[in-house]
Enzyme design. Structure first.
Site, PDB file in Angstrom:
ATOM      1  N   GLY A  67       0.783  -1.132  -0.072  1.00 38.55           N
ATOM      2  CA  GLY A  67      -0.013   0.073  -0.006  1.00 38.55           C
ATOM      3  C   GLY A  67       0.834   1.181   0.032  1.00 38.55           C
ATOM      4  O   GLY A  67       0.311   2.317  -0.054  1.00 38.55           O
ATOM      5  N   LYS A  68       2.190   1.203  -0.072  1.00 42.30           N
ATOM      6  CA  LYS A  68       2.870   2.471   0.131  1.00 42.30           C
ATOM      7  C   LYS A  68       3.049   2.914  -1.196  1.00 42.30           C
ATOM      8  O   LYS A  68       2.610   2.479  -2.231  1.00 42.30           O
ATOM      9  CB  LYS A  68       4.431   2.035   0.570  1.00 42.30           C
TER      10      LYS A  68
END
Ligand SMILES: *Cc1c(COP(=O)(O)O)cnc(C)c1O
Length: 369
Positions: free
Chosen positions: A185-186
């Site tokens: 999710g970064k």
């Protein structure tokens, strides 16, 4: 309308052919641990950060730990950071045998308040870890001045700040080392767990590269007692493809943030994210602050909009750190922020219609209130 907090499938859809091809290539060459693709990614990621070297590893947590180990932080030492972060920051300190020492944050950015750092320094202090929270770098100039004055190392927790800048310099390039997470999710996300440390200190780079590969400079010749922190071959391959797109994705995040800011500007009762002079945020998260946070979050949920809290409990009040002896009220700015922050959906693929819908629903909530 439904607005998910994150949508990783959409991004995969856009680059599927390239991703599938490199994953197949990893299988064909059986370069599963480290290997040429992770090496190639390291050689791309270092210049992206304005640094000489990048050392790929297993996760952002491990990157932080690797940097502290490489800098010689150990039992009896203290490392200063903030309580407004993901627990990995302080876990890395604890797993060196050192003690995390917290200082409070600035209300508008939730980043370390440089004015409070000197009071936290003791003869045991070895390093400072400023966290570039939500995609915006901490106010690095005063922090670097304090570090130089007291002979302390600076490790940037840049896990949320791939490509962010401060006075023209990129996250990871100002301190002794910068640590990145490639958690899916970064801003730059792997297809599994991965991380990296960047640095321009040749000696430190060598120490960390050796340490993450069982302390061996040559196979089965171990100079130091190290660890296995190599980057997975599949992750290096995926990240190598994604490097082509990261600047575009960052621009899309910034455009989405600008539209949010425009839509939310006239709504009384909320504060939109503040960016300090000379900094550019890469908006890993778009975090607003409001006194009616819980009610707003519930209202948005009822209307199909997913939001998040980053983070609901400051580290000094976590059960895991009870033994440090901090009390509620110890870091009032961080504690108040934890009750007021709300992360809105933010990713490059977010559509204009979705952002307008979120803006409209937030407006409706405050009109009713
Ligand atoms: C994600 C994150 C980490 C940890 O990274 P992992 O890859 O999940 O281990 C550390 N610090 C911050 C601020 C993060 O957001």
């Amino acid at each position: 309308m439904n607005v998910p907090f994150l949508d990783l499938k959409q991004q995969y859809g856009a680059i599927k052919d390239e991703i599938d091809a490199v994953l197949q290539e990893v299988i064909n060459t059986c370069a599963f641990a480290g290997g040429p693709m992770t090496k190639k990614f390291e050689s791309q990621f270092a210049p992206f950060c304005g640094c000489e070297s990048a050392i790929g590893c297993g996760s952002g947590t491990e990157a932080l730990w690797l940097a502290l180990i490489g800098l010689g932080v150990g039992p009896g030492d203290e490392v200063i950071t903030t309580p407004s972060t993901f627990i990995a920051t302080s876990e890395a300190i604890s797993f060196c045998g050192a003690t995390p020492v917290f200082v409070d944050v600035v209300e508008s950015t939730c980043n370390m308040n440089p004015a409070l750092v000197e009071a936290a320094i003791t003869p045991k202090t070895k390093a400072i870890i400023p966290v570039h929270l939500y995609g915006q770098m901490a106010d690095m100039d005063p922090l670097m001045d304090i570090a130089a004055k007291h002979n302390l190392a600076v490790v940037e927790d840049a896990c949320q700040a791939h490509g962010a800048t401060y006075k023209g310099r990129r996250a990871g390039s100002i301190g002794n080392a910068g640590c990145f997470s490639f958690y899916p999710g970064k801003n730059l996300g792997a297809y599994g767990e991965a991380g990296a440390v960047v640095t321009s200190d040749e000696q430190l780079a060598e120490t960390m590269a050796t340490f993450r590969d069982h302390g061996q400079a040559k196979k089965y010749f171990h100079n130091i007692v190290g660890w296995n922190s190599r980057m997975d071959g599949f992750q290096g391959a995926v990240l190598g493809v994604k490097m082509k797109y990261i600047e575009t994705w960052t621009r899309q995040r910034q455009e989405n943030a600008a539209l949010y800011a425009e839509l939310l500007a006239d709504i009384e009762g909320i504060e939109t994210p503040m960016v300090i002079d000379g900094a550019e945020s890469v908006y890993h998260l778009y975090v607003i602050q409001t006194d009616s946070r819980d009610e707003l979050q519930a209202y948005l949920r009822e209307n199909g909009i997913q939001t998040g809290l980053h983070y609901p409990i400051p580290l000094h009040l976590q059960e895991a750190y009870k033994s440090l002896g901090y009390k509620a009220g110890g870091f009032p700015v961080a504690e108040i922020a934890a009750k007021r922050i709300l992360s809105l959906p933010m990713y490059p693929e977010l559509r204009e219609g979705q952002i307008r819908y979120v803006g409209e629903k937030i407006g409706d909530f405050f009109k009713k209130a």
